[in-house]
Each structure stands twice: as structure tokens, then as C-alpha cells.
Motif scaffolding. Sequence first.
Motif, short mmCIF file in Angstrom:
data_model
loop_
_atom_site.label_atom_id
_atom_site.label_comp_id
_atom_site.label_asym_id
_atom_site.label_seq_id
_atom_site.Cartn_x
_atom_site.Cartn_y
_atom_site.Cartn_z
N GLY A 54 0.83 -1.19 0.00
CA GLY A 54 0.00 0.00 0.00
C GLY A 54 0.87 1.25 0.00
N GLU A 55 0.46 2.24 0.74
CA GLU A 55 1.19 3.51 0.79
C GLU A 55 2.55 3.30 1.47
OE1 GLU A 55 0.67 8.06 2.58
OE2 GLU A 55 -0.80 6.48 3.04
N ILE A 56 3.59 3.88 0.89
CA ILE A 56 4.93 3.83 1.46
C ILE A 56 5.19 5.16 2.17
CG2 ILE A 56 7.37 3.45 1.02
CD1 ILE A 56 5.56 1.07 0.32
N LYS A 57 5.31 5.11 3.48
CA LYS A 57 5.48 6.32 4.27
C LYS A 57 6.92 6.43 4.76
CE LYS A 57 0.79 5.69 6.11
NZ LYS A 57 -0.01 5.51 7.34
N ARG A 71 13.14 7.49 -1.92
CA ARG A 71 12.13 6.64 -2.54
C ARG A 71 12.71 5.87 -3.74
NH1 ARG A 71 7.04 6.85 -0.87
NH2 ARG A 71 6.41 8.52 0.55
N LYS A 123 6.92 0.32 -5.08
CA LYS A 123 5.80 1.16 -5.50
C LYS A 123 4.49 0.57 -4.99
CE LYS A 123 8.12 2.74 -9.70
NZ LYS A 123 8.05 2.81 -11.18
N GLU A 124 3.55 1.45 -4.76
CA GLU A 124 2.23 1.02 -4.33
C GLU A 124 1.60 0.12 -5.40
OE1 GLU A 124 -1.95 3.05 -2.72
OE2 GLU A 124 -0.14 4.26 -3.00
N PRO A 182 0.13 -1.18 3.95
CA PRO A 182 1.00 0.01 3.98
C PRO A 182 2.30 -0.32 4.73
CG PRO A 182 -1.23 0.50 4.76
CD PRO A 182 -1.09 -0.99 4.74
N THR A 242 5.70 1.61 6.70
CA THR A 242 6.28 2.83 7.25
C THR A 242 7.77 2.62 7.49
OG1 THR A 242 4.20 3.45 8.34
CG2 THR A 242 6.22 4.49 9.15
#
Length: 759
Positions: free
Chosen positions: A230-233, A246, A252-253, A296, A298
Motif C-alpha cells: 500500500g502507501e509507502i510512508k 524513494r 511502489k504502491e 502500507p 512505514t
Amino acid sequence: MTAVLVALGASACAASRQPPACTRPDLGGCAIEDVSFDGTQVIRGDELAERIATAESSHLLGGALEPVPILSIWDALTVEYERFDRFVLERDLARIERYYRARGFYDARVRAARVRRTGGPGKEGRVRVRIVVSEGAPVKIASVDLAWRDWTLERGKDVTGPATEARNALRIGERLDEARYEEIKKRLLRVLTDRGFAYASVEGHVAVDLVKHEARVRYTIELGPECTFGEIKLEGLGELPEGPLRTAIGIKEGDRFSTEALAEAEQALADFGVFGAVAVKPELAPDGQPRAPVVPVTFSLEPAALRAVRLGGGAEIGSRVEAHLVAGWEDRNFLGGLRRFSIEGRPGLVFYPTEFSTLFSEAPERVLPEIQLRSELRQPAAFERRTTAVLRGAFNLYCRQAGRCTAANEAPSRQGGPGSPGQAGEETPRSGQASDDLILGYREYVGSIGLERPFLKSDLKVALLYNVQLNSPFAYRGSLAPEARSLFIPYLQALVSYDRRRNRAGKPDSVTPHHGFYVAMDAQMAGYLRADTLLAGALTERLVDARDIRLQPEFRGYLPVARRVTLAFRLLTGVLLPSNYDPYCGDDAGDASERCHDRLDEALQLMQFRGFFSGGATSNRGYGFNEVGPHGHVPSLTGERGAEVPIGGRLLWETSLELRLRLGESFGTAIFADAGDVTRELSLFRDPGPQRIHLSAGVGLRYETPVGPLRLDVGYRVPCMQVLGVCDVEDVDAFRDENPGKLFGVAPVAVNLAIGEAF
């Protein structure tokens, strides 16, 4: 008088560290001299000793110095006494039985633990502990099965084969080992999470038949949903730019979930060298909640200091005596983009020609200034996310540390081979020659550009560099001969290294390794790929260029012998294949052609930078810096026949064996043996003539510092093992290639003081 007071103080301190007498009936508090095991056949005694608290006292060199007068003070100052406690011993006996059970010996028992006083004068306050073990028959694996809870053909097509391969690593018939059993469980889980099953679980069950001494192992696997990222924080960036990070992460998402991709991303961030800590947390649903297939991630980052100023100083006392200052500046986010720029200057003074052996007997004739200026710019994510572009530049002004820099006021005749190493002949001084001895120095300009990339979790590193080196000789004192010319050496360089060195905790450690190995190759091709415009016109007349191939492979191995003992081994070789110069063209074949003479001086000068050398703190420690190998004159620099200096060889071999003993947290010692040779021929053994192995043996002390162990090594050249069959190395005819220095002009010993292990 001062020495006497120091000795008395040391004796008093040593006396204060003597163990107390054994007075309690249960021997509590007595110093433990020895801990031994009986009945251990499969599990080694030292393996058991690492897992119990009852340990023997630690003496320097295993207590060999304790009965030696004077040196016993050294032993007493470094000894670490372990005290006997019967309650600790009782818990240790239970630990031993539990450890045997974990290794598959379910019938193992500790039959007895005997504690006895030791005899002998001065040892009344010590005890010996002997533990008697009965191992019994081991439990062996009868079967290993996999059970799947939610497997389907479509979902399991990518994992069935790798999971079966991981299961087969636990072989039927081998002894049951809890650590091995848990390792296979983790390997199975990694197979699943690497292939998209973020919620996968592996449960293990072992059924042990104590009568048959058999164990049946079953791993039950649950896949769970197939997941994607999911989202990469990114948290905790501070002033660091997000874009390059990054790019280095490379996730990648929407990509399939993979713990391998997360591990590679974590390593890529660590390789930037700007973070004190990197933590990766996939945000999985808690137990009891619906398992979301989109996970996701983090990355929690703790940036280190991005800019640093270094100021300091140091000194060297060995084959030369010098003092220097160090000043440097580094920016790990130079102009943004996580570029890394550093610059360092090191001005110094050399007290010439003083060295360690003449420190108190020979005053320096002259103080020679030196300077080193170095800069480096590193651009991450060049071409692709883990490739780094490197640009380096350096300027050095120095007296080359290859023998003395002075050349005597004496010139060779052309008869007998000019400057030929080891050749005798009548010499006549040239007319118009200066009367003062020359002190030679070099101005060195070096530039490098290239690419670097790590592979295999950064254990494998590859670099491809193009280097340009220009060395211009000058005179600290006196004047250069008209024949002296500058050297131009452009070369393509490939560096490959595979590093599996680990410390006692199993973590990567290149400073104090305890087990593992290191393999490296340095391959250079000089002169074949060059910018011809740099050598065009009149400039060609003032430069000497090199064209050769230079290969230098190396292997280092580390074997844990005991808890605090490491056996280290090194093998290093090197081969030089010159094509446009020959430093020995008239030496062996008797070639006295004019062409040979015209090129000989230049070739000897080139060999100072392209040839191989041996001897010194990180080489053969029984010799001074570069003392092993061919010696001769380099008349092209001076027009004179000066003192013999190391001129390098075409082939190098070195080997070292070292036993490292750790004494407590800060101190250690080592016993080592070094051997090797540098030859003119492309052969490990010289032909003709007696073979030279230059065997040295010695001892060393280690003291741990934040930047590595402070190392003091004393190497002794073993008699009759320098040149095989020749015991009198003063015989110049048999030993003319080397002129090893002696400590204070008497002992065939070399002393080396350095930071970091020799290898």
C-alpha cells in the motif's frame, strides 16, 4: 631510578591483584583456575563452557608468563579472576542438561561436579572444577512433513516448490536440534512472505519417541490472503530530500508484497550512511481483525549528523618518524540530493632519516614537509537506484617511503648493466655531478571517476574506476639529473569484494571478525585506455607512461577455535605483466643493448609505483616497510648511484597465520607467523638460486578503541628460514636482494604499532 620506581609500583599493583586464600569450607570466593568436562564426545567442552557462568580465570597467553620472572608482573596486571560460587554451579549443571536436550540428547545427565583445590606454591587460593557428563543416545529425525490449511493450486503454485526445498534441508536421520528446527520454521515463513503472503504463519510440532530415540516433525502452514504494498510512508526525514530515498527503496504502491524487497530497501537506506537507525514496519491488521490484502509500510528514520568537521593529529614511529595534523570537512547532503562530499588535508613533517631503530642514536639530518589533500564526491542513484557515481581527486607531496630517499654521489658506468639490481661492476663518477646527496620527493596528482554498486545484501561490492595518476619528482635537497622524468599512469581498475566476516554476535564486522571469510580482487589495466591528447606533442618528451596488466587477489578466513580465540588466515598474491617496460631487461639474459639501457632507468622508476612490495605492519611483520624483495638503484632520478632501495617485483605472494586471544573486554593478544616473497620472475619460486620464504614469527598486544584495536606487534625473523639453506644472512652473495634492518642494529626484529588488525 625512575625505572626502579615503576617496577616497584607495578609489583605492588600486581601483588594487590593476587587472589585471596581459600578459607571458606565450601570454597566460595576462590579463584577458578580451570573448568573441564569429562564424558563429552559429541558436544565439545568449550561449547559447553560458553553457556555457563562458571568460568576459568583469564591469563595472558594462557598463563605461560605466570612463572616467568619479571614477565609475571605483566600476567598479574592483565589477569581477570573468576570466583567460585556453588549456587551458580548448581544452576550451570541444569543449564548443561537443558542445552543437551536442545541438541537432541534427551537422556543426557550431569553425573557429578567435582571442585578441588590446586596444589603448588602460590596457588593455594585456587580451585579446579571438573564436570562429568553422560550424553546418552541422541534422538534422530524419522520424518519431516508439511501440512497446508488453505492451499489451492492457484495460490500455492509459487510456494510449493520453495517450501518443499526448505523442508528438505532438515534431513531424515540427522540428530534433532532445536536451533535447526526453528531455523527451518523461519525459512518456511520467509518463503511465504517473500511471495506475497504477508499474513502467513508456520506452526511446528515435534513428536519424540524416547524409547526408539526418534522424532517426527510436522510444520503446519497457513497462507492467508495474497497481499500487495500500500502507501509507502517515510517518517523522520528532517532536511533530507524524499525523492532519492524513494528511488533507493524501489517499492511502489501496488507491487506484490515481499519481505525480501523490504530487506533490500532497508539495506539501501543504510548504505547512504546518513541514518543512525532505520526501522521498517509493515502495517498488518491486528489479530482478530479482517486481514487487509493491501499492506502500507512505514520507514522510520533517524538521521545522523549530516555535516562534520574533523580536527586532530598523529605520529608514526617505525620505518620513519613523522608527525602530522589532520583537518577535514564532510557534508552528507551536499547541494541536496544526498550527495556526499568530503575534503581532508594532512600536513606533516618527516624527521629524516630517523627511524625506530635509530630513534635514540641518530639525530635527524633534515625535517621534510609533506602534505596530503583528498576530496571525494559521491552521487547516489546514478543510472539506477543502488549505483553510486564517484569522483575523487588528490594531491600529495611526499618523500616516497621505499627505503631512504637519499642517493649517494656516485654514478654507475654502462659496463655491467646500468642500475641492474644485484649486479657488481666498476663504477666511475660522472663529470659535473653535484657533491651533495639528493633527497628525492614526489608531487603526485590523482583523479578518479567511476561507479560502485553493492549486491547480495551489500556483502558483494563491485566498483569500476578510471584513474589518472601523474608523479613528478623534485629535490628536497640537491638537484635532479637531466634524465629524471615525470610518470603518467592512466589505468582502468575493477574492484570486487565479497565480505562474510562476522563478529561473536553474528553481525557483520570487518574490524574484529570472529568467523567468516573475505575474498577480493583488484584488477588494473594501465595505458591501454588513455586520452592520447594528454601525451601529444612536446609533453610526450617529458613523461614516461606505463602499459601493463596488474592483478592482485586476496583471501582471508576466520575460524572460531573457542569462545575468546580466533584463528585467522590470509593469502595474498599479485601478478604484474608489463608490455612497454622491462625493469630486468639486462639482468638475467645479459642483454647489453643500447635500447635496454635507455629504457632501464625509466622502467625502474615506473616499478616504484606499479611493482609489488612486501614488509611492514599489514604485511610481513618481521620486516620494515617494503624491505622484502628486490633492491637496487634508480639512477634515472639522480644521475648517480645511490643507496639501494626496494624496486618492486613482478610477482608477490604473502601468507599469514594468526591466533587471536581476547582477554576481557578491552585487552587481547596474538601469536602470528608471516611469510612471503617478491620476485623478479613470474614465478612463485626463484630460479636459479636459493628460495626465499622470509618466515617471521611474533607476538602482539591489542587494546580496543572506538576506531578499532590499537595493535603492537613484535616480529622476529626466524634463523635459517629467510633464505632456505642459508643461515648467515650477512652473506651478501646469497641475500643481496634484501637488506633488512635490525632493531637498534642488533636484533633481527621489527616493531609495528598501528590501528586495526593486520588483516
